[in-house]
Design an enzyme around this catalytic site. Structure first.
Site, mmCIF file in Angstrom:
data_model
loop_
_atom_site.group_PDB
_atom_site.id
_atom_site.type_symbol
_atom_site.label_atom_id
_atom_site.label_comp_id
_atom_site.label_asym_id
_atom_site.label_seq_id
_atom_site.Cartn_x
_atom_site.Cartn_y
_atom_site.Cartn_z
ATOM 1 N N CYS A 106 0.828 -1.207 0.000
ATOM 2 C CA CYS A 106 0.000 0.000 0.000
ATOM 3 C C CYS A 106 0.862 1.256 0.000
ATOM 4 O O CYS A 106 0.611 2.200 -0.756
ATOM 5 C CB CYS A 106 -0.937 -0.013 1.204
ATOM 6 S SG CYS A 106 -2.071 1.399 1.258
ATOM 7 N N CYS A 202 -6.649 -2.624 7.114
ATOM 8 C CA CYS A 202 -7.849 -1.826 6.870
ATOM 9 C C CYS A 202 -8.974 -2.606 6.203
ATOM 10 O O CYS A 202 -10.149 -2.335 6.436
ATOM 11 C CB CYS A 202 -7.505 -0.586 6.052
ATOM 12 S SG CYS A 202 -6.894 -0.918 4.380
#
Length: 380
Positions: A106, A202
């Site tokens: 990410c 997440c």
């Protein structure tokens, strides 16, 4: 009057990125806040009592911080690149017997890679984040340097950044500790001053990655537990539910605790006692160089290596095999895990030389088999 330099601040909705934005305003920057929408959230994942990140609640918090600081704030849709670069790899790695590190992917491809692309479209050169890290220039090359607060240091997750991205990134919190950041947030009157830290991946509610994989249609591969000697000692319902070094949740009764040593393509999960988890070497792939210039084929060098986020770097010797490295430990290291990241530092330095991925099938262990078979305990 000189025009203020524009800078984009990636605002997650947490206290760290909020303070980073506030400090840059105080330093005279023209701050633009952005939140990266990376995931389409289902209702259970939006439970505001959970300590996740990047959720709808976090977007609202980031927007509230923007209003509090009186800065422009935008939400940028990143679902496509996040899905391709982070989630797809997360799934394929588990399917292939590797343990992925989605936060590294990410940072490399979304929070920095894709965000810099957006910034350049707007004619903005610099971005900032709330990461605990610093930037250093070494012999004409840029590198991520450890933060002052080593309890929060995040260099391990930032090895994938390019030279240009490092050069144009600002880390306002690199010289601070967390308690100081909290105090600054209170002084600034930021609405997230007391917000808890995020603790989950997440897109994985409750940190239950097995349920996530099943929802994505992955079929788990059942197989056998066996010792490194080859002795079969039990069955399991899916190799995708295990990771190297795992001790709990194996469902095997033994006189001493057993650990996962390796995960085979045919579904076999190899187990051993703790001393068998000690590794001698591994091969590093997908290398990104930072302060260190690329090594020539056959070139060797001693440095320090960190094989997981919370572990301390240990001494090692690396030898370039071309596009990969052979890494030999000079100290005992347990449970080296394929698919995880390894970061490298000078033997007496606090900045990144390079980083990469631990290659599947490349790990050698000191002890091949040390477990006596207990036939009466075999639950087949």
């Amino acid at each position: 009057m000189k025009e203020k330099e524009k800078i984009i601040v990636a605002m997650s909705g947490g206290v760290d990125s909020a303070v980073a934005a506030g400090l840059l305003m105080e330093a005279g920057y023209d701050v633009i806040g952005v939140n990266l929408r990376t995931w389409e959230y289902e209702a259970p994942a939006c439970d505001t009592t959970k300590k996740s990140c990047c959720s709808p609640e976090d977007i609202r918090d980031a927007r509230d911080v923007g209003l509090s600081l009186n800065i422009p704030f935008y939400v940028i849709k990143m679902e496509k690149v996040f899905g391709e670069r982070v989630i797809d790899r997360f799934i394929s790695d588990y399917k292939d017997g590797r343990t992925p590190n989605p936060c590294v992917e990410c940072n490399t491809f979304v929070k920095f890679g894709a965000l810099f692309e957006q910034a350049k479209k707007l004619g903005i050169d610099k971005i900032a984040t709330g990461h605990y890290a610093r930037v250093i220039e070494v012999d004409g090359r840029y590198a991520i340097r450890n933060a002052v607060d080593m309890k929060k240091n995040q260099t391990y997750y930032l090895y994938g950044l390019s030279q240009d991205n490092i050069k144009n990134t600002v880390f306002p919190l690199g010289e601070m500790d967390k308690s100081e950041v909290r105090e600054i947030a209170k002084r600034m009157g930021l609405p997230v001053a007391e917000k808890p830290e995020s603790q989950e991946i997440c897109f994985i509610p409750e940190n239950d990655y097995r349920s996530f994989l099943k929802k994505k249609g992955m079929e788990f591969t059942p197989g056998f537990f066996k010792l490194a000697s080859g002795q079969i000692i039990g069955k399991h319902q899916g190799k995708e539910g295990f990771t190297i070094g795992q001790r709990k949740g194996l469902g095997i009764a033994w006189k001493n605790p057993l650990y996962v040593l390796s995960i085979e393509d045919d579904g076999t999960v190899v187990l051993g006692e703790e001393e068998e988890t000690v590794s001698e070497s591994f091969v590093l792939e997908e290398i990104t160089y930072q302060a260190l210039a690329p090594l020539a084929l056959g070139q060797s060098m001693e440095m320090k290596v960190q094989i997981r986020y919370r572990s301390a770097p240990v001494h090692c010797k690396v030898t370039s095999l071309g596009e990969t490295w052979k890494v030999n430990f000079l100290e005992d290291v347990k449970s080296v895990t394929p698919g995880q990241s390894a970061t490298f530092y000078p033997t007496n330095g606090d900045y990144l030389f390079a980083g990469g991925i631990i290659q599947k099938g490349s790990i050698t262990r000191k002890i091949k088999s040390n477990v006596e078979v207990q036939r009466e305990s075999v639950p087949i």
